[in-house]
Motif scaffolding. Sequence first.
Motif, mmCIF file in Angstrom:
data_model
loop_
_atom_site.group_PDB
_atom_site.id
_atom_site.type_symbol
_atom_site.label_atom_id
_atom_site.label_comp_id
_atom_site.label_asym_id
_atom_site.label_seq_id
_atom_site.Cartn_x
_atom_site.Cartn_y
_atom_site.Cartn_z
ATOM 1 N N MET A 39 0.562 -1.167 0.058
ATOM 2 C CA MET A 39 -0.058 -0.008 -0.006
ATOM 3 C C MET A 39 0.975 1.296 0.023
ATOM 4 O O MET A 39 0.227 2.296 0.099
ATOM 5 N N ASP A 41 3.728 4.092 -1.509
ATOM 6 C CA ASP A 41 3.660 5.108 -2.772
ATOM 7 C C ASP A 41 5.141 5.414 -2.594
ATOM 8 O O ASP A 41 5.437 6.775 -2.576
ATOM 9 N N THR A 121 -3.139 6.699 2.163
ATOM 10 C CA THR A 121 -2.403 5.918 1.234
ATOM 11 C C THR A 121 -2.876 6.321 -0.202
ATOM 12 O O THR A 121 -3.970 6.680 -0.666
ATOM 13 N N SER A 123 -2.665 3.891 -2.680
ATOM 14 C CA SER A 123 -2.626 2.470 -3.412
ATOM 15 C C SER A 123 -3.256 2.472 -4.811
ATOM 16 O O SER A 123 -4.175 3.355 -4.839
ATOM 17 N N TRP A 124 -2.888 1.696 -5.559
ATOM 18 C CA TRP A 124 -3.390 1.424 -6.888
ATOM 19 C C TRP A 124 -4.875 1.030 -6.743
ATOM 20 O O TRP A 124 -5.829 1.600 -7.599
ATOM 21 N N GLU A 202 -8.363 -1.545 1.771
ATOM 22 C CA GLU A 202 -7.482 -1.869 0.678
ATOM 23 C C GLU A 202 -7.976 -3.221 0.206
ATOM 24 O O GLU A 202 -8.308 -3.530 -1.290
ATOM 25 N N ARG A 206 -9.628 -3.850 -3.788
ATOM 26 C CA ARG A 206 -9.355 -4.630 -4.695
ATOM 27 C C ARG A 206 -10.278 -5.793 -5.005
ATOM 28 O O ARG A 206 -10.103 -6.093 -6.305
#
Length: 262
Positions: A39, A41, A121, A123-124, A202, A206
Amino acid sequence: MTKSGVLQIPSMRDKCSDAEWKARVDLAACYRLVELYGMADMMANHISLRVPDEDNAFLINAYGMMYEEITASSLIKVDLDGNILSRPDFGELGYGINKAGYVIHSAIHGARHDANCVIHTHSWASMAVSSLACGLVPATQTAMRFLKIGYHDYQGVVLDTKEQASLIADLGQGEALILRNHGALTVGRTVGEAFNWMHRLELACRAQLAAQATQQPLQQVPPDVLEETWNNYQPGTRRPYGVMEWPALLRKLDRIDSSYRD
């Protein structure tokens, strides 16, 4: 300042109380875990922790260090007005703090005295969900925990303290917030609690993206079941998050690399 790719940072152990040192170790562990669970960057984003017995001060990362190299001594102590109260000797690197990190974290620590730890975060998965008009969909049990998650509309890079009021209003008394077109944020009374919220958020992001990628209809859950499931995750219904898993997570880190304790 470096040896084999490792920053040699003087210990801050004798420059703070036992309570602050424990807080530093826990916060450094959280940075390592955010990296470990995919998570992080690089050196962007921030996690903060209120200093015990100092309501006006919190610890945050030095801007320029990767999450995987954060240690208890590398953290910077800052007050709600942005004044640096203590930091280690970074030598010629001269690291300070990220301004956006200060704006976001000082706002929350100042308004929410129960929010001792704040995690933000990019995260993608959280960035992808934050860009969807539908936001986070309660399609999985994990996502149902966030049935009433807050949303904060994008206003540009968070550098202006004028944005603090709307940020606090959108977070409300919740534990999680999706920053539209940006990322995610969670808070907790402890580091373990805040990390638990972020880890589950997260996973929910996802799982949603994986399900939506199939382009098949999502299975709908009745509203009353959604509400009941959400309620089962609330503080008044179950034990506080992080109580059981945080010691286990620290043991996991110690098996991998205990240098976060330095």
